[in-house]
Design a protein around this motif. Structure first.
Motif: not given
Length: 168
Positions: A59-60, A81-84, A120-122
């Protein structure tokens, strides 16, 4: 004593996928910790903030930008999350600033996250980090706060960016 940085065009720059615990990363992360502690007036412990495995596959990611084999910048993301994906720890060594290296790390993180299917990035940056705020605005991140407000009245400054997923 640190040698003066060479111009970007004269350097051999490479991106290295690695881990937060890689000994090459320690000097950059130590300087980042010191910078945060100095700017915000209280001790910061990045090692306690998030477990290192959050910045690894699946995931990262944790990336270092190396100049002729030596770390000059780096950054990471983790699953939000699943998309971010959430960007963290984007940093350029103080001896190598104003060369576009953070932007290069940011681009590599964006490409890597898109390659893993994130759309998406946050991120958040601190109110006492105007250079980071300006980097994200220049890279077309959308501020999720009022740009006209005093950053100190907001706290962490959130941003987002939607990504294009690469096509095979």
């Amino acid at each position: 004593m640190t040698a003066a940085p060479r111009p970007l065009h004269a350097a051999h720059l490479t991106i290295r996928h690695t881990t937060v615990t890689d000994p090459l990363a320690r000097p950059l992360l130590a300087e980042l910790t010191h910078e945060y502690s100095t700017r915000y007036g209280h001790p910061v412990d990045l090692d306690r903030e998030y477990p290192p495995e959050e910045f690894g596959p699946p995931g990262g990611a944790f990336l270092l930008l190396l100049e002729d084999g030596a770390p000059v910048a780096g950054g990471a993301y983790r699953r939000y999350d699943a998309t971010t994906a959430e960007l963290k720890r984007i940093w350029t060594h103080s001896a190598h600033r104003r060369r576009g290296l953070a932007r290069r790390v940011l681009t590599a993180l964006e490409e890597d996250a898109a390659g893993r299917g994130y759309t998406r990035l946050y991120l958040t940056t601190g109110p006492r980090q105007p250079e980071a705020k300006n980097l994200y605005l220049a890279a077309r991140y959308r501020p999720l706060f009022d740009l006209t407000a005093d950053p100190e009245s907001i706290g962490p400054l959130p941003f987002e960016k939607h990504l294009e997923i690469p096509r095979p």
